[in-house]
Design a protein around this motif. Structure first.
Motif, short mmCIF file in Angstrom:
data_model
loop_
_atom_site.label_atom_id
_atom_site.label_comp_id
_atom_site.label_asym_id
_atom_site.label_seq_id
_atom_site.Cartn_x
_atom_site.Cartn_y
_atom_site.Cartn_z
N LEU A 23 -0.07 5.16 8.71
CA LEU A 23 -0.96 5.62 7.26
C LEU A 23 0.35 5.64 6.57
CD1 LEU A 23 -3.57 6.97 5.90
CD2 LEU A 23 -1.42 7.85 5.68
N ILE A 24 0.46 4.67 5.46
CA ILE A 24 1.30 4.99 4.46
C ILE A 24 0.73 5.50 3.00
CG2 ILE A 24 2.85 3.83 3.17
CD1 ILE A 24 2.94 1.37 4.76
N ASP A 25 2.01 6.66 3.49
CA ASP A 25 1.61 7.59 1.74
C ASP A 25 1.50 7.30 0.67
OD1 ASP A 25 3.67 8.63 1.27
OD2 ASP A 25 2.90 10.15 2.94
N ARG A 26 0.91 8.05 -0.34
CA ARG A 26 1.21 7.70 -1.82
C ARG A 26 2.43 7.47 -2.15
NH1 ARG A 26 -4.24 10.10 -2.70
NH2 ARG A 26 -5.71 8.43 -2.19
N LYS A 47 -2.77 -0.59 11.00
CA LYS A 47 -1.79 0.32 9.87
C LYS A 47 -2.27 0.05 7.92
CE LYS A 47 2.52 -0.24 7.97
NZ LYS A 47 4.18 -0.78 9.02
N VAL A 48 -2.41 1.42 7.79
CA VAL A 48 -3.16 0.88 6.17
C VAL A 48 -2.31 2.19 5.20
CG1 VAL A 48 -5.61 1.52 7.35
CG2 VAL A 48 -4.86 3.61 7.11
N GLN A 49 -2.71 1.76 4.46
CA GLN A 49 -1.99 2.34 3.01
C GLN A 49 -2.73 2.81 2.16
OE1 GLN A 49 0.81 -0.14 0.83
NE2 GLN A 49 1.45 1.52 -0.50
N LEU A 50 -2.84 4.42 1.52
CA LEU A 50 -3.51 5.29 0.98
C LEU A 50 -3.08 3.87 -0.35
CD1 LEU A 50 -3.40 8.75 1.80
CD2 LEU A 50 -5.44 7.38 2.20
N PRO A 70 -3.90 13.37 1.55
CA PRO A 70 -4.44 13.38 0.38
C PRO A 70 -5.77 12.56 0.18
CG PRO A 70 -2.59 12.57 -0.07
CD PRO A 70 -1.93 12.97 1.07
N VAL A 71 -6.13 12.47 1.36
CA VAL A 71 -7.59 11.74 0.92
C VAL A 71 -8.96 13.10 0.39
CG1 VAL A 71 -9.13 10.44 1.84
CG2 VAL A 71 -6.69 9.84 2.62
N LYS A 72 -9.44 12.73 -0.53
CA LYS A 72 -10.31 13.50 -1.14
C LYS A 72 -11.78 13.54 -0.38
CE LYS A 72 -8.68 14.58 -5.52
NZ LYS A 72 -8.63 13.89 -6.93
N GLY A 73 -12.12 12.14 -0.44
CA GLY A 73 -13.55 11.69 -0.12
C GLY A 73 -14.47 12.37 -1.11
#
Length: 111
Positions: A9-12, A100-103, A39-42
């Protein structure tokens, strides 16, 4: 452990994190991010009623099709791309190992 996968995961801020996720707990990507204090609110609690857990899919993984609720929410969200998904709708499975994801950004300054 057999029931664990790796998510990249790539953060902001552009920092990449390697997350270990269990596939035997019905956990979704949003919940995994919260475990790692990313930092993911959900805000809606994983009901596809907000877009605060939006991510961009960067790898070529066969993910489950989007539900109508997820599509409708992304139609109303900001910073949506062709590879956008809601983390709360992506339940961890063995097929996601190495994903692999990015916020997605929260504001224009993060875009």
């Amino acid at each position: 452990m057999e029931d664990m996968i790796k998510i990249h995961l790539i953060d902001r801020e552009g920092t990449e994190h390697e997350l270990d996720g269990p596939t035997d707990m019905n956990m979704n990507l949003m919940e995994l991010c919260k475990v790692y204090e990313l930092p993911v609110k959900g805000t809606c609690g994983g009901m596809a009623l907000c877009s605060t857990c939006q991510v961009y899919i960067l790898s070529d993984h066969g993910l489950p099709e989007m539900t109508e609720d997820e599509e409708n929410m992304l139609d109303q969200a900001f910073f949506v791309k062709d590879n956008s998904r809601l983390g709360c709708q992506l339940h961890l499975s063995e097929a996601m190992d190495g994903l692999k994801v990015q916020l997605a950004p929260e504001t224009e300054s993060n875009a």
